[in-house]
Design a protein around this motif. Structure first.
Motif, PDB file in Angstrom:
ATOM      1  N   GLY A   1     -35.768  19.241 -24.340  1.00 49.86           N
ATOM      2  CA  GLY A   1     -36.966  20.142 -24.766  1.00 49.86           C
ATOM      3  C   GLY A   1     -38.146  18.805 -25.239  1.00 49.86           C
ATOM      4  O   GLY A   1     -39.230  19.393 -25.823  1.00 49.86           O
ATOM      5  N   VAL A   2     -37.724  17.598 -25.076  1.00 50.65           N
ATOM      6  CA  VAL A   2     -38.827  16.776 -25.474  1.00 50.65           C
ATOM      7  C   VAL A   2     -39.611  16.304 -24.370  1.00 50.65           C
ATOM      8  O   VAL A   2     -39.006  15.867 -23.485  1.00 50.65           O
ATOM      9  CB  VAL A   2     -38.131  15.606 -26.401  1.00 50.65           C
ATOM     10  N   ASN A   3     -40.912  15.884 -24.450  1.00 51.24           N
ATOM     11  CA  ASN A   3     -41.672  15.333 -23.529  1.00 51.24           C
ATOM     12  C   ASN A   3     -41.247  14.060 -23.101  1.00 51.24           C
ATOM     13  O   ASN A   3     -40.764  13.474 -23.987  1.00 51.24           O
ATOM     14  CB  ASN A   3     -43.150  15.283 -24.036  1.00 51.24           C
ATOM     15  N   ARG A   4     -41.107  13.899 -21.700  1.00 49.06           N
ATOM     16  CA  ARG A   4     -40.537  12.712 -21.084  1.00 49.06           C
ATOM     17  C   ARG A   4     -41.166  11.481 -21.692  1.00 49.06           C
ATOM     18  O   ARG A   4     -40.576  10.180 -22.176  1.00 49.06           O
ATOM     19  CB  ARG A   4     -40.406  12.571 -19.763  1.00 49.06           C
ATOM     20  N   SER A   5     -42.440  11.464 -21.858  1.00 43.68           N
ATOM     21  CA  SER A   5     -43.400  10.151 -22.191  1.00 43.68           C
ATOM     22  C   SER A   5     -42.888   9.771 -23.616  1.00 43.68           C
ATOM     23  O   SER A   5     -42.785   8.681 -24.167  1.00 43.68           O
ATOM     24  CB  SER A   5     -44.995  10.582 -22.159  1.00 43.68           C
ATOM     25  N   VAL A   6     -42.700  10.957 -24.580  1.00 45.85           N
ATOM     26  CA  VAL A   6     -42.641  10.870 -26.021  1.00 45.85           C
ATOM     27  C   VAL A   6     -41.139  10.179 -26.110  1.00 45.85           C
ATOM     28  O   VAL A   6     -40.787   9.200 -26.706  1.00 45.85           O
ATOM     29  CB  VAL A   6     -42.331  12.112 -26.713  1.00 45.85           C
ATOM     30  N   ALA A   7     -40.121  10.717 -25.291  1.00 47.31           N
ATOM     31  CA  ALA A   7     -38.903  10.014 -25.198  1.00 47.31           C
ATOM     32  C   ALA A   7     -38.692   8.587 -24.831  1.00 47.31           C
ATOM     33  O   ALA A   7     -38.312   7.516 -25.428  1.00 47.31           O
ATOM     34  CB  ALA A   7     -37.846  10.850 -24.252  1.00 47.31           C
ATOM     35  N   GLN A   8     -39.358   8.420 -23.778  1.00 50.04           N
ATOM     36  CA  GLN A   8     -39.611   6.937 -23.160  1.00 50.04           C
ATOM     37  C   GLN A   8     -40.340   6.110 -24.185  1.00 50.04           C
ATOM     38  O   GLN A   8     -39.740   5.108 -24.250  1.00 50.04           O
ATOM     39  CB  GLN A   8     -40.270   6.996 -21.981  1.00 50.04           C
ATOM     40  N   ILE A   9     -41.241   6.591 -24.841  1.00 47.70           N
ATOM     41  CA  ILE A   9     -41.889   5.471 -26.072  1.00 47.70           C
ATOM     42  C   ILE A   9     -40.965   5.427 -27.027  1.00 47.70           C
ATOM     43  O   ILE A   9     -40.994   4.164 -27.522  1.00 47.70           O
ATOM     44  CB  ILE A   9     -43.319   6.183 -26.418  1.00 47.70           C
ATOM     45  N   HIS A  10     -40.179   6.319 -27.451  1.00 51.59           N
ATOM     46  CA  HIS A  10     -39.106   6.296 -28.550  1.00 51.59           C
ATOM     47  C   HIS A  10     -38.198   4.978 -28.118  1.00 51.59           C
ATOM     48  O   HIS A  10     -37.831   4.081 -28.858  1.00 51.59           O
ATOM     49  CB  HIS A  10     -38.604   7.479 -28.791  1.00 51.59           C
TER      50      HIS A  10
END
Length: 191
Positions: A30-39
């Protein structure tokens, strides 16, 4: 869909795969893909990165980066870091895995578990006083309330255990059952 940029400064294959996989896992949680990729990118980076560098490496729009960084800052998974001679904001990820896990668990608990506990407590109180509620429904609400509050209490206890001791407990796994009465390590399913 966010694609990692194919630039002259292309990411190493293992880093690219990690970032893509972390993005997919984030989407499943449930986390935005971009948020997870940046992390993921910041987690693997050996130095703080600014938004432009993140955009170049991941091929993500600046506005998306800005919103994603705000979300990661809100979860306390990244922090702003000053870089000598550069006025832009730079970011680095929390790299202590226990801290990262604890912050994610705490954030999810606040957003998901705490409201569930409050709702179940209210349902339980209303069910006790309502003669129209069947005994079965009342018992199931009670059972759900007890289960969720027990798990909530367990979480509260686990986060107080020092990480090294908690890791030891986790590694012991099923061996811990030998210290419990009833069965000495023999697990019978409750199904």
């Amino acid at each position: 869909m966010t694609e990692i940029a194919e630039k002259s400064e292309a990411l190493p294959v293992a880093v690219r795969q990690f970032v893509l996989h972390w993005g997919e896992m984030g989407g499943q949680w449930g986390v935005n893909r971009s948020v997870a990729q940046i992390h993921a990118l910041l987690y693997l980076s050996d130095r703080p990165l600014n938004a432009d560098e993140i955009g170049e490496k991941l091929g993500i729009a600046r506005s998306n980066i800005s919103n994603s960084l705000k979300e990661l800052l809100g979860w306390k998974l990244i922090r702003r870091v000053p870089v000598m001679g550069d006025r832009r904001e730079h970011f680095e990820a929390e790299v202590d895995l226990w801290q990262m896990l604890t912050r994610i668990a705490q954030g999810r608990k606040e957003r998901e578990v705490d409201p569930a506990v409050a709702a179940l407590k209210q349902c339980r109180a209303e069910a006790q006083d309502d003669p129209r509620i069947s005994r079965t429904a009342r018992e199931r609400i009670e059972a759900m309330h007890d289960f969720v509050t027990t798990m909530d209490d367990w979480h509260r206890e686990m986060i107080t255990i020092p990480p090294a001791r908690l890791m030891l407990l986790i590694k012991m796994g099923r061996k811990v059952l030998n210290f419990l009465p009833l069965g000495r390590g023999k697990v019978k399913p409750d199904v």
